[in-house]
Design a protein around this motif. Structure first.
Motif, PDB file in Angstrom:
ATOM      1  N   LEU A  13       3.759 -20.079  13.177  1.00 28.04           N
ATOM      2  CA  LEU A  13       3.285 -18.582  13.851  1.00 28.04           C
ATOM      3  C   LEU A  13       1.829 -19.503  14.268  1.00 28.04           C
ATOM      4  O   LEU A  13       1.409 -19.599  15.667  1.00 28.04           O
ATOM      5  CB  LEU A  13       3.140 -17.309  12.583  1.00 28.04           C
ATOM      6  CG  LEU A  13       2.409 -16.826  13.126  1.00 28.04           C
ATOM      7  CD1 LEU A  13       2.503 -16.174  15.180  1.00 28.04           C
ATOM      8  CD2 LEU A  13       2.522 -15.778  13.026  1.00 28.04           C
ATOM      9  N   VAL A  32      -0.467 -11.463  16.930  1.00 28.77           N
ATOM     10  CA  VAL A  32       1.278 -10.694  16.358  1.00 28.77           C
ATOM     11  C   VAL A  32       0.677  -9.189  16.714  1.00 28.77           C
ATOM     12  O   VAL A  32      -0.527  -8.484  16.306  1.00 28.77           O
ATOM     13  CB  VAL A  32       0.793 -11.096  15.212  1.00 28.77           C
ATOM     14  CG1 VAL A  32       1.232 -10.636  14.616  1.00 28.77           C
ATOM     15  CG2 VAL A  32       0.637 -12.839  15.346  1.00 28.77           C
ATOM     16  N   THR A  58       5.403  -8.032  12.049  1.00 23.91           N
ATOM     17  CA  THR A  58       6.343  -9.605  10.814  1.00 23.91           C
ATOM     18  C   THR A  58       6.621  -9.034   9.966  1.00 23.91           C
ATOM     19  O   THR A  58       6.164  -7.860   9.304  1.00 23.91           O
ATOM     20  CB  THR A  58       5.462 -10.886  10.646  1.00 23.91           C
ATOM     21  OG1 THR A  58       4.138 -10.180   9.391  1.00 23.91           O
ATOM     22  CG2 THR A  58       4.547 -11.532  11.832  1.00 23.91           C
ATOM     23  N   TYR A 110      10.327 -15.879   8.423  1.00 21.75           N
ATOM     24  CA  TYR A 110       9.764 -14.422   9.127  1.00 21.75           C
ATOM     25  C   TYR A 110      10.374 -14.129   9.931  1.00 21.75           C
ATOM     26  O   TYR A 110      10.696 -15.549  11.175  1.00 21.75           O
ATOM     27  CB  TYR A 110       8.206 -14.308   9.184  1.00 21.75           C
ATOM     28  CG  TYR A 110       7.189 -14.670   8.056  1.00 21.75           C
ATOM     29  CD1 TYR A 110       6.182 -13.919   7.294  1.00 21.75           C
ATOM     30  CD2 TYR A 110       7.085 -16.236   7.408  1.00 21.75           C
ATOM     31  CE1 TYR A 110       6.000 -14.209   6.584  1.00 21.75           C
ATOM     32  CE2 TYR A 110       5.844 -16.052   6.666  1.00 21.75           C
ATOM     33  CZ  TYR A 110       5.875 -15.428   6.143  1.00 21.75           C
ATOM     34  OH  TYR A 110       4.964 -15.680   4.952  1.00 21.75           O
ATOM     35  N   ALA A 148       8.773 -12.498  14.058  1.00 24.44           N
ATOM     36  CA  ALA A 148       7.406 -11.993  14.391  1.00 24.44           C
ATOM     37  C   ALA A 148       8.043 -11.238  15.954  1.00 24.44           C
ATOM     38  O   ALA A 148       8.709 -11.230  16.295  1.00 24.44           O
ATOM     39  CB  ALA A 148       6.444 -12.989  14.553  1.00 24.44           C
TER      40      ALA A 148
END
Length: 211
Positions: free
Chosen positions: A100, A116, A119, A136, A138
């Protein structure tokens, strides 16, 4: 990605009534970033991870995002991978990859301001000392063209494969949030249903999709 998008597979560009300047228009890209290896095959994983070269893939994806300029980006299998076998006396390269921040840095390097919105942590794998993978899902958004509203969901599915070996737990989840584009609110949901063709996984996917 769902609501009112149509998925074309593991990734691609999705549009709802795409028209320049329309207040009813939102564009979304969905991409499975994928770590590029089975972490339980440790030695092979190191070679494959190096060959798939996520930093280079992140820059390629950033170029795609720059071309398409989606309002929202849905990401699956966003991994944080650490492999250091030197304490075990194994002469192998040390790998630290965090997908990320690497992607966000690549986007910022192209003058883009993606942030972001939400998440959720899913699968965790630590099959050996010195080997760790966490992935994850996201949601990102273009802060110059969209406003992020409340996070509606960031959770693991109630039904998952679960623990398959010591230190390895396979989980899937989903994130959903509201975004305001051109004065209109949109709900975007991003998920990765369980994959594979083993017996029973079709029923598991159905249960996850129902949730």
């Amino acid at each position: 990605c769902m609501d009112p998008m149509t998925d074309s597979g593991d990734g691609g560009l999705f549009s709802a009534q795409e028209a320049a300047g329309s207040t009813r228009s939102i564009s979304v890209i969905s991409r499975n970033l994928y770590v590029g290896a089975d972490v339980d095959r440790v030695i092979g994983a190191i070679a494959v991870v190096q060959a798939t070269d996520f930093p280079a893939r992140a820059h390629a994806f950033a170029r795609e995002i720059e071309r398409q300029r989606p309002h929202v980006v849905g990401l699956q299998e966003v991994s944080r991978l650490d492999i250091d076998l030197t304490p075990l006396g194994i002469p192998a390269p040390v790998i630290h990859q965090d997908f990320l921040p690497t992607l966000l840095q690549a986007l910022a390097g192209r003058g883009l301001d993606y942030r972001v919105a939400a998440t959720v942590q899913n699968t965790t794998a630590a099959p050996l000392p010195g080997v760790s993978l966490v992935d994850y899902d996201a949601l990102l958004y273009d802060a110059r063209r969209a406003d992020a509203g409340p996070v509606l969901a960031a959770r693991q599915f109630q039904q998952n494969i679960g623990t398959v070996a010591p230190g390895v737990t396979i989980l899937r989840g989903y994130v959903a949030a509201e975004f305001r584009v051109g004065g209109r609110s949109h709900t975007v949901l991003n998920t990765h249903l369980e994959s594979g063709s083993a017996p029973g996984l079709d029923l598991l996917r159905a249960a996850q999709a129902t949730e």
